[in-house]
Design an enzyme around this catalytic site. Structure first.
Site, mmCIF file in Angstrom:
data_model
loop_
_atom_site.group_PDB
_atom_site.id
_atom_site.type_symbol
_atom_site.label_atom_id
_atom_site.label_comp_id
_atom_site.label_asym_id
_atom_site.label_seq_id
_atom_site.Cartn_x
_atom_site.Cartn_y
_atom_site.Cartn_z
ATOM 1 N N GLU A 46 0.817 -1.205 0.000
ATOM 2 C CA GLU A 46 0.000 0.000 0.000
ATOM 3 C C GLU A 46 0.858 1.265 0.000
ATOM 4 O O GLU A 46 0.519 2.246 -0.667
ATOM 5 C CB GLU A 46 -0.943 0.005 1.202
ATOM 6 C CG GLU A 46 -2.079 -1.005 1.122
ATOM 7 C CD GLU A 46 -2.992 -0.774 -0.061
ATOM 8 O OE1 GLU A 46 -3.101 0.372 -0.532
ATOM 9 O OE2 GLU A 46 -3.591 -1.755 -0.537
ATOM 10 N N TYR A 129 -6.621 5.922 4.329
ATOM 11 C CA TYR A 129 -6.672 4.948 3.238
ATOM 12 C C TYR A 129 -5.873 3.689 3.577
ATOM 13 O O TYR A 129 -6.388 2.569 3.470
ATOM 14 C CB TYR A 129 -6.134 5.580 1.950
ATOM 15 C CG TYR A 129 -5.993 4.603 0.814
ATOM 16 C CD1 TYR A 129 -7.059 4.327 -0.025
ATOM 17 C CD2 TYR A 129 -4.785 3.928 0.595
ATOM 18 C CE1 TYR A 129 -6.935 3.411 -1.066
ATOM 19 C CE2 TYR A 129 -4.654 3.015 -0.433
ATOM 20 C CZ TYR A 129 -5.727 2.766 -1.257
ATOM 21 O OH TYR A 129 -5.608 1.851 -2.270
ATOM 22 N N ASP A 147 -10.124 5.319 -2.965
ATOM 23 C CA ASP A 147 -9.075 5.964 -3.747
ATOM 24 C C ASP A 147 -9.683 6.464 -5.049
ATOM 25 O O ASP A 147 -10.907 6.455 -5.221
ATOM 26 C CB ASP A 147 -7.905 4.998 -4.000
ATOM 27 C CG ASP A 147 -8.319 3.803 -4.862
ATOM 28 O OD1 ASP A 147 -9.512 3.686 -5.212
ATOM 29 O OD2 ASP A 147 -7.428 2.986 -5.188
#
Length: 246
Positions: A46, A129, A147
């Protein structure tokens, strides 16, 4: 939103979630961090993908995992070693924060990574996120990942013109994503939404013929896919007149 849905609407969205998850089980991308799910691997992926496309990020992920396979090896490395391996990805603050977070896990969490969304957010360089991705994929916590891909899917699905470039717009779509999230399979649902936006519901040439949500998508039914997501209207430049006497 969920509390205000009618019985028919709940039934409809249940079918939508089922269709999306089935599509994901058949068509999900074969990505290296999905082959063995762990906090460390999802976290590394990520952070790499925050400003990098998947195609470019995969080789970096594999090299990073080979050099630093766990929190201990990453924490023991020097900052120079970490930055050398990161070279070419840019945004070097991400690598520096990862290095600090690895040491933070060893010192503040006794080597055991946090297991809740709120605790994960305490790590250096981890925002909403990334915390949502880790907590949902690794620990099955019901937090939606939002996103650019997810914004686009939701905007087209509902024909929602709310601009995603504003703080209010981002908040709006985050609430919408969380209301639609499959609470029983949040990790798969989040990854399905990301895969759908990345490979099917693309920005300029969406492949609607392959989309599992095509029949329910308002933008598709109106043939206005490229009108979404909505954009913040440009400010009108004021016209002023003045007189000068020489």
């Amino acid at each position: 939103m969920t509390n205000f849905l009618t019985k028919n609407e709940k039934k409809f969205f249940k079918k939508v979630k089922k269709a999306l998850l089935y599509w994901y089980s058949e068509a999900k991308r074969n990505l290296p961090w999905r082959q063995e799910i762990s906090f460390y691997r999802v976290w590394v992926s990520e952070i790499i993908l925050q400003q990098t496309q998947v195609k470019q990020g995969c080789p970096y992920f594999e090299r990073f995992i080979e050099k630093f396979p766990d929190f201990q090896s990453l924490a023991d490395a020097s900052e120079k070693e970490v930055l050398n391996l990161w070279q070419g990805l840019g945004y070097y603050s991400r690598a520096i924060n990862m290095h600090k977070a690895a040491r933070q896990i060893l010192t503040e969490f006794n080597g055991i990574p946090p297991q809740t969304y709120s605790e994960i957010k305490k790590l250096k360089g981890v925002g909403d996120y990334t915390a949502a991705a880790i907590s949902s994929i690794v620990y099955n916590e019901p937090y939606a990942v939002v996103d650019g891909n997810v914004y686009r899917v939701l905007s087209r699905f509902f024909a929602d013109t709310t601009p995603i470039t504003t703080t209010a717009g981002k908040k709006h779509f985050t609430l919408l994503a969380n209301s639609l999230l499959d609470k029983n399979h949040p990790g798969d649902f989040n990854q399905a939404m990301m895969d759908l936006g990345a490979g099917i519901c693309t920005r300029s040439r969406p492949r609607c013929e392959a989309c599992p949500l095509q029949r329910s998508c308002v933008a598709f039914s109106e043939q206005r896919q490229t009108d979404y997501p909505g954009k913040k209207p440009k400010k009108t430049i004021p016209v002023r007149e003045t007189q000068m006497l020489l």
